[in-house]
Design an enzyme around this catalytic site. Sequence first.
Site, PDB file in Angstrom:
ATOM      1  N   ASP A 298       0.847  -1.190   0.000  1.00 41.01           N
ATOM      2  CA  ASP A 298       0.000   0.000   0.000  1.00 41.01           C
ATOM      3  C   ASP A 298       0.885   1.243   0.000  1.00 41.01           C
ATOM      4  O   ASP A 298       1.855   1.334   0.782  1.00 41.01           O
ATOM      5  CB  ASP A 298      -0.915  -0.002   1.230  1.00 41.01           C
ATOM      6  N   ILE A 299       0.569   2.205  -0.896  1.00 36.90           N
ATOM      7  CA  ILE A 299       1.337   3.448  -0.955  1.00 36.90           C
ATOM      8  C   ILE A 299       0.968   4.309   0.249  1.00 36.90           C
ATOM      9  O   ILE A 299      -0.214   4.612   0.475  1.00 36.90           O
ATOM     10  CB  ILE A 299       1.043   4.205  -2.268  1.00 36.90           C
TER      11      ILE A 299
ATOM     12  N   ASN B 260      -3.050  12.919  -3.385  1.00 38.10           N
ATOM     13  CA  ASN B 260      -4.185  13.299  -4.231  1.00 38.10           C
ATOM     14  C   ASN B 260      -4.753  14.653  -3.837  1.00 38.10           C
ATOM     15  O   ASN B 260      -5.058  15.494  -4.688  1.00 38.10           O
ATOM     16  CB  ASN B 260      -5.288  12.236  -4.147  1.00 38.10           C
TER      17      ASN B 260
ATOM     18  N   ASP C  19      -2.461   9.720 -10.343  1.00 33.98           N
ATOM     19  CA  ASP C  19      -2.419   8.659 -11.359  1.00 33.98           C
ATOM     20  C   ASP C  19      -0.981   8.437 -11.839  1.00 33.98           C
ATOM     21  O   ASP C  19      -0.579   7.291 -12.089  1.00 33.98           O
ATOM     22  CB  ASP C  19      -3.315   9.035 -12.539  1.00 33.98           C
TER      23      ASP C  19
ATOM     24  N   GLU D 267      -4.791   2.459  -4.210  1.00 33.11           N
ATOM     25  CA  GLU D 267      -3.324   2.490  -4.139  1.00 33.11           C
ATOM     26  C   GLU D 267      -2.759   1.182  -3.599  1.00 33.11           C
ATOM     27  O   GLU D 267      -1.590   1.126  -3.184  1.00 33.11           O
ATOM     28  CB  GLU D 267      -2.870   3.662  -3.257  1.00 33.11           C
TER      29      GLU D 267
END
Length: 396
Positions: A259-260, A267, A276, A302
Site C-alpha cells: 500500500d502506498i 491526491n 495517477d 493504491e
Amino acid sequence: MNPQTPNASFGQPGGVHDLVIDLFNALSAIKQLSELDCQVDDEAKLVKQALASLIQYQDMERCSFFMLDDAGMLTNLTGISVEESPQSAAVRDKPLTFKVGEGVIGTAAASGELQHCRNCAEDPRFEKTAAAALPGSLISVPVFTLNRHLIGVLNVSHPQPFYFTDWHIRLLEVYKNILGQLITTRRLVRQMERQIASRTAELETLVAETNQLKEHFASMSMHDQLTGLHNRRFFYDQVEIAIAQHARYHTSLCLLVLDIDHFKVINDRFGHLFGDQVLVGVASALKRQVRSTDILVRFGGEEFVLIFTNTPCDNGKAFGERIRQEISKLEWNVGGETVNVTLSIGLFCLNADACPGSLAPDIDEMINCADTALYQAKANGRDQLVVFEDQRLRGD
C-alpha cells in the site's frame, strides 16, 4: 456409322440391321456424354471429352467447339479428330475465331438454329477456304444454357460430301441439349464453389475478428486500464492455480499486500492526475522487480497484491524489502517540488507443509492475514514490511 440413304427402309436388306446399329451407337454416345464428370477444373477438357464420344460412336472426321466469349466472339475452345484421343495435348496455335453471324458457325450462333452444309465445296460460304482445309460436309449447331443463353457452337465435319443425314441432325439436336446442360451444370457448380469459398472466407474472417474482440475484451476485463497491471479478477483466477500447485507439489509461496503511504494526501495536495502518475510509476517499478512466474495485480486504489510462487518465507521477505527500497527511490517533480513515496507491506507466508492432505487454504483468509500485517506496518510508522506471525495459518 455409315450414312443412311434416303431410300433405306425396313423392308430392304440390311435396313433394320443398320437402324439397330445406328440406334445403339447413338445411345452409346449419349450415355457416355451423360456419364462425364461436370466438376472438372478445365472446361475445355470437359468439352473435349464430350466431343470424343461423337468421334468414337458416330464416325465423324472432326468435332470442335466454338465458345462465345465476353467480347461476343466465337473462339475455338477445343477440338478432336479421328487421329486424336481425348487426352491428346492441346494445340497451341492461335485458335480460330468468328463473329456472330460470320460464316456457318456465326450463322448458327446468330440464328439459334442448326446449319447444315451438305457439300462444302459447292457452298458459297466456303469460297475463300483453301481446298486442303475444306471439309466434305459440315453441321454447326448452337448450344444453349438451361435459360437459353448462348454458350457456343458445336461443329462436326466429315471429309465426304452429303455424309450427314436426318439421323445425324436429330442426334445432334439431342446431343447439344445434353452438352448445354453439362456445361451449365459445371458453371453453376463452379459458381457455387466460389460463393461457398467466398462465404467461408468471410465467416473465417468474422470468426477471427470475433475471437480477437473476445480476447481483447477478456484482456480488458483482466487488466487495470491505468497501470496496465492485471486486476483483482485476474488475481482470483491465477491464485487458485498457485494454491493447487502448492498443494500438489508441496511448494512454498508468499503473498504480499503493498500500500502506498499517505496516498490520499498526495491526491489532495497535487490532484488526482498527479496521483495517477504516481500509481503508474509505482506499477512500472513493481513490474521490474517480479519474475514472469509471479502474480502482480493492482488490487484497488493504491493497493497492490503480489504472490511469489515457489518461494520460502525468508526469500519472500528479502524480495519484499528490495521492492520497498526501490519504491522509496522514485521521484516526481511537481510545481518545483520533489515528491517521493513509500510502501507499507504485509507479508503472509504459506509454507510447503501448511496444508496437509487435500485441505486447501482459503485465499480470502490469506489476504486478510496479509492485511493484518499491513495494518501493523502502518501502525509501526509506515515504510516497512511486517510478516504475519499467526503460527496456525503459516504452518510453522
